[in-house]
Design a protein around this motif. Structure first.
Motif, PDB file in Angstrom:
ATOM      1  N   GLY A  29       0.758  -1.325  -0.010  1.00  0.00           N
ATOM      2  CA  GLY A  29       0.189  -0.030   0.190  1.00  0.00           C
ATOM      3  C   GLY A  29       0.844   1.280  -0.043  1.00  0.00           C
ATOM      4  O   GLY A  29       0.278   2.441   0.245  1.00  0.00           O
ATOM      5  N   HIS A  30       2.022   1.289  -0.155  1.00  0.00           N
ATOM      6  CA  HIS A  30       2.892   2.392  -0.366  1.00  0.00           C
ATOM      7  C   HIS A  30       2.647   3.141  -1.492  1.00  0.00           C
ATOM      8  O   HIS A  30       2.954   2.776  -2.646  1.00  0.00           O
ATOM      9  CB  HIS A  30       4.579   2.145   0.005  1.00  0.00           C
ATOM     10  CG  HIS A  30       5.436   3.013   0.212  1.00  0.00           C
ATOM     11  ND1 HIS A  30       6.047   4.197  -0.876  1.00  0.00           N
ATOM     12  CD2 HIS A  30       5.959   3.402   1.264  1.00  0.00           C
ATOM     13  CE1 HIS A  30       6.451   4.746  -0.251  1.00  0.00           C
ATOM     14  NE2 HIS A  30       6.740   4.609   1.076  1.00  0.00           N
ATOM     15  N   ALA A  31       2.267   4.414  -1.562  1.00  0.00           N
ATOM     16  CA  ALA A  31       1.846   5.263  -2.670  1.00  0.00           C
ATOM     17  C   ALA A  31       3.012   5.452  -3.424  1.00  0.00           C
ATOM     18  O   ALA A  31       3.013   5.702  -4.594  1.00  0.00           O
ATOM     19  CB  ALA A  31       1.140   6.533  -2.082  1.00  0.00           C
ATOM     20  N   GLY A  32       3.980   5.968  -2.793  1.00  0.00           N
ATOM     21  CA  GLY A  32       5.318   6.473  -3.543  1.00  0.00           C
ATOM     22  C   GLY A  32       5.821   5.293  -4.338  1.00  0.00           C
ATOM     23  O   GLY A  32       6.075   5.312  -5.428  1.00  0.00           O
ATOM     24  N   ALA A  33       5.553   3.988  -3.904  1.00  0.00           N
ATOM     25  CA  ALA A  33       6.145   2.825  -4.371  1.00  0.00           C
ATOM     26  C   ALA A  33       5.143   2.445  -5.756  1.00  0.00           C
ATOM     27  O   ALA A  33       5.579   1.992  -6.768  1.00  0.00           O
ATOM     28  CB  ALA A  33       6.193   1.516  -3.542  1.00  0.00           C
ATOM     29  N   GLN A  34       3.965   2.710  -5.424  1.00  0.00           N
ATOM     30  CA  GLN A  34       2.826   2.269  -6.475  1.00  0.00           C
ATOM     31  C   GLN A  34       3.104   3.383  -7.611  1.00  0.00           C
ATOM     32  O   GLN A  34       3.222   2.894  -8.838  1.00  0.00           O
ATOM     33  CB  GLN A  34       1.538   2.805  -5.726  1.00  0.00           C
ATOM     34  CG  GLN A  34       1.061   1.530  -4.869  1.00  0.00           C
ATOM     35  CD  GLN A  34      -0.071   1.861  -3.997  1.00  0.00           C
ATOM     36  OE1 GLN A  34      -0.583   2.979  -3.895  1.00  0.00           O
ATOM     37  NE2 GLN A  34      -0.717   0.831  -3.650  1.00  0.00           N
ATOM     38  N   HIS A  35       3.402   4.511  -7.483  1.00  0.00           N
ATOM     39  CA  HIS A  35       3.880   5.649  -8.483  1.00  0.00           C
ATOM     40  C   HIS A  35       4.923   5.298  -9.052  1.00  0.00           C
ATOM     41  O   HIS A  35       5.129   5.266 -10.461  1.00  0.00           O
ATOM     42  CB  HIS A  35       3.807   7.061  -8.169  1.00  0.00           C
ATOM     43  CG  HIS A  35       4.621   7.956  -8.915  1.00  0.00           C
ATOM     44  ND1 HIS A  35       5.784   8.399  -8.914  1.00  0.00           N
ATOM     45  CD2 HIS A  35       3.870   8.548 -10.031  1.00  0.00           C
ATOM     46  CE1 HIS A  35       6.015   8.967  -9.819  1.00  0.00           C
ATOM     47  NE2 HIS A  35       4.710   9.160 -10.507  1.00  0.00           N
ATOM     48  N   ASN A  36       6.118   4.952  -8.356  1.00  0.00           N
ATOM     49  CA  ASN A  36       7.385   4.306  -8.943  1.00  0.00           C
ATOM     50  C   ASN A  36       7.193   3.309  -9.931  1.00  0.00           C
ATOM     51  O   ASN A  36       7.730   2.859 -11.034  1.00  0.00           O
ATOM     52  CB  ASN A  36       8.426   4.240  -7.957  1.00  0.00           C
ATOM     53  CG  ASN A  36       8.690   5.329  -7.119  1.00  0.00           C
ATOM     54  OD1 ASN A  36       8.617   6.308  -7.642  1.00  0.00           O
ATOM     55  ND2 ASN A  36       9.399   5.058  -5.723  1.00  0.00           N
ATOM     56  N   LEU A  37       6.461   2.195  -9.580  1.00  0.00           N
ATOM     57  CA  LEU A  37       6.166   1.082 -10.078  1.00  0.00           C
ATOM     58  C   LEU A  37       5.377   1.420 -11.344  1.00  0.00           C
ATOM     59  O   LEU A  37       5.671   0.723 -12.556  1.00  0.00           O
ATOM     60  CB  LEU A  37       5.606  -0.341  -9.334  1.00  0.00           C
ATOM     61  CG  LEU A  37       5.347  -1.586  -9.839  1.00  0.00           C
ATOM     62  CD1 LEU A  37       6.561  -2.086 -10.431  1.00  0.00           C
ATOM     63  CD2 LEU A  37       4.570  -2.472  -8.869  1.00  0.00           C
ATOM     64  N   GLY A  38       4.329   2.418 -11.384  1.00  0.00           N
ATOM     65  CA  GLY A  38       3.596   2.750 -12.598  1.00  0.00           C
ATOM     66  C   GLY A  38       4.701   3.277 -13.263  1.00  0.00           C
ATOM     67  O   GLY A  38       4.597   2.911 -14.798  1.00  0.00           O
ATOM     68  N   SER A  39       5.509   3.977 -13.071  1.00  0.00           N
ATOM     69  CA  SER A  39       6.609   4.629 -13.974  1.00  0.00           C
ATOM     70  C   SER A  39       7.488   3.655 -14.621  1.00  0.00           C
ATOM     71  O   SER A  39       7.684   3.484 -15.844  1.00  0.00           O
ATOM     72  CB  SER A  39       7.510   5.615 -12.986  1.00  0.00           C
ATOM     73  OG  SER A  39       8.474   6.243 -13.915  1.00  0.00           O
ATOM     74  N   CYS A  40       7.814   2.771 -13.803  1.00  0.00           N
ATOM     75  CA  CYS A  40       8.537   1.621 -14.427  1.00  0.00           C
ATOM     76  C   CYS A  40       7.845   0.801 -15.564  1.00  0.00           C
ATOM     77  O   CYS A  40       8.184   0.642 -16.554  1.00  0.00           O
ATOM     78  CB  CYS A  40       8.910   0.362 -13.357  1.00  0.00           C
ATOM     79  SG  CYS A  40      10.013   1.009 -12.182  1.00  0.00           S
ATOM     80  N   PHE A  41       6.571   0.591 -15.279  1.00  0.00           N
ATOM     81  CA  PHE A  41       5.564   0.343 -16.313  1.00  0.00           C
ATOM     82  C   PHE A  41       5.378   1.006 -17.517  1.00  0.00           C
ATOM     83  O   PHE A  41       5.314   0.609 -18.647  1.00  0.00           O
ATOM     84  CB  PHE A  41       4.315  -0.321 -15.776  1.00  0.00           C
ATOM     85  CG  PHE A  41       4.243  -1.523 -14.979  1.00  0.00           C
ATOM     86  CD1 PHE A  41       4.572  -3.057 -15.927  1.00  0.00           C
ATOM     87  CD2 PHE A  41       4.182  -1.784 -13.703  1.00  0.00           C
ATOM     88  CE1 PHE A  41       4.639  -4.200 -15.584  1.00  0.00           C
ATOM     89  CE2 PHE A  41       4.274  -3.233 -13.180  1.00  0.00           C
ATOM     90  CZ  PHE A  41       4.615  -4.214 -13.870  1.00  0.00           C
ATOM     91  N   GLU A  42       5.358   2.406 -17.200  1.00  0.00           N
ATOM     92  CA  GLU A  42       5.076   3.129 -18.430  1.00  0.00           C
ATOM     93  C   GLU A  42       6.360   3.106 -19.314  1.00  0.00           C
ATOM     94  O   GLU A  42       6.336   3.223 -20.444  1.00  0.00           O
ATOM     95  CB  GLU A  42       4.912   4.616 -18.016  1.00  0.00           C
ATOM     96  CG  GLU A  42       4.457   5.727 -18.989  1.00  0.00           C
ATOM     97  CD  GLU A  42       4.079   6.969 -18.513  1.00  0.00           C
ATOM     98  OE1 GLU A  42       3.721   7.802 -19.386  1.00  0.00           O
ATOM     99  OE2 GLU A  42       4.087   7.274 -17.298  1.00  0.00           O
ATOM    100  N   TYR A  43       7.448   3.179 -18.734  1.00  0.00           N
ATOM    101  CA  TYR A  43       8.681   3.326 -19.359  1.00  0.00           C
ATOM    102  C   TYR A  43       9.631   2.191 -19.821  1.00  0.00           C
ATOM    103  O   TYR A  43      10.626   2.347 -20.330  1.00  0.00           O
ATOM    104  CB  TYR A  43       9.626   4.586 -18.979  1.00  0.00           C
ATOM    105  CG  TYR A  43       9.047   5.783 -18.919  1.00  0.00           C
ATOM    106  CD1 TYR A  43       8.730   6.675 -20.067  1.00  0.00           C
ATOM    107  CD2 TYR A  43       8.457   6.377 -17.537  1.00  0.00           C
ATOM    108  CE1 TYR A  43       8.048   7.868 -19.965  1.00  0.00           C
ATOM    109  CE2 TYR A  43       7.755   7.280 -17.523  1.00  0.00           C
ATOM    110  CZ  TYR A  43       7.378   8.331 -18.789  1.00  0.00           C
ATOM    111  OH  TYR A  43       6.924   9.310 -18.624  1.00  0.00           O
TER     112      TYR A  43
END
Length: 142
Positions: free
Chosen positions: A53-67
């Motif tokens: 549930g870590h919001a920062g990690a969720q954002h970071n993982l989203g970025s990994c998938f985006e790029y």
């Protein structure tokens, strides 16, 4: 504590770490900050923290998938993880969601939803989101 974090990074994927520690260690692997740069390891650590549930990690993982950093590029999964973080109030993730809707990355293009997410992010002081919102209002972005 730093030695324990370093040992944990060698021992596993971060499941034994707190969400905050796994996210921080993921960022260090992402940047190569004091540890070897390893985008796969970074994505694994972000995933561990995101699942807690870590919001920062969720954002970071989203970025990994985006790029495609350390994982296969997958815009839909990027939007999924950005949305989890955005729901928790992450200004960065709200801005990322706005960009995804503005450009139709991982979701259908929807300028109205883009503006909604830009406004949420801008309300928290994100200057980039405010600029995007202003440009949308002037009809410069579509």
């Amino acid at each position: 504590a730093a030695a324990g974090v370093a040992a944990a990074s060698v021992a596993g994927t971060g499941s034994e770490l707190s969400a905050e520690a796994a996210n921080k260690l993921g960022m260090r692997h992402f940047r190569g900050d004091g540890v070897p740069k390893d985008l796969v390891k970074a994505a694994e650590l972000f995933s561990s923290a995101a699942s807690k549930g870590h919001a920062g990690a969720q954002h970071n993982l989203g970025s990994c998938f985006e790029y495609g950093h350390g994982v296969a590029k997958d815009p839909r999964r990027a939007v999924y993880f950005y949305s989890l973080a955005a729901k928790q109030g992450s200004a960065m993730a709200q801005f990322a969601m706005g960009l995804c809707f503005q450009h139709g990355r991982g979701v259908g293009k929807d300028v109205t939803l883009a503006a909604k997410f830009f406004a949420q992010s801008a309300a928290q002081g994100n200057a980039h989101a405010q600029k995007a919102l202003d440009a949308l209002a002037r009809g410069e972005l579509s």
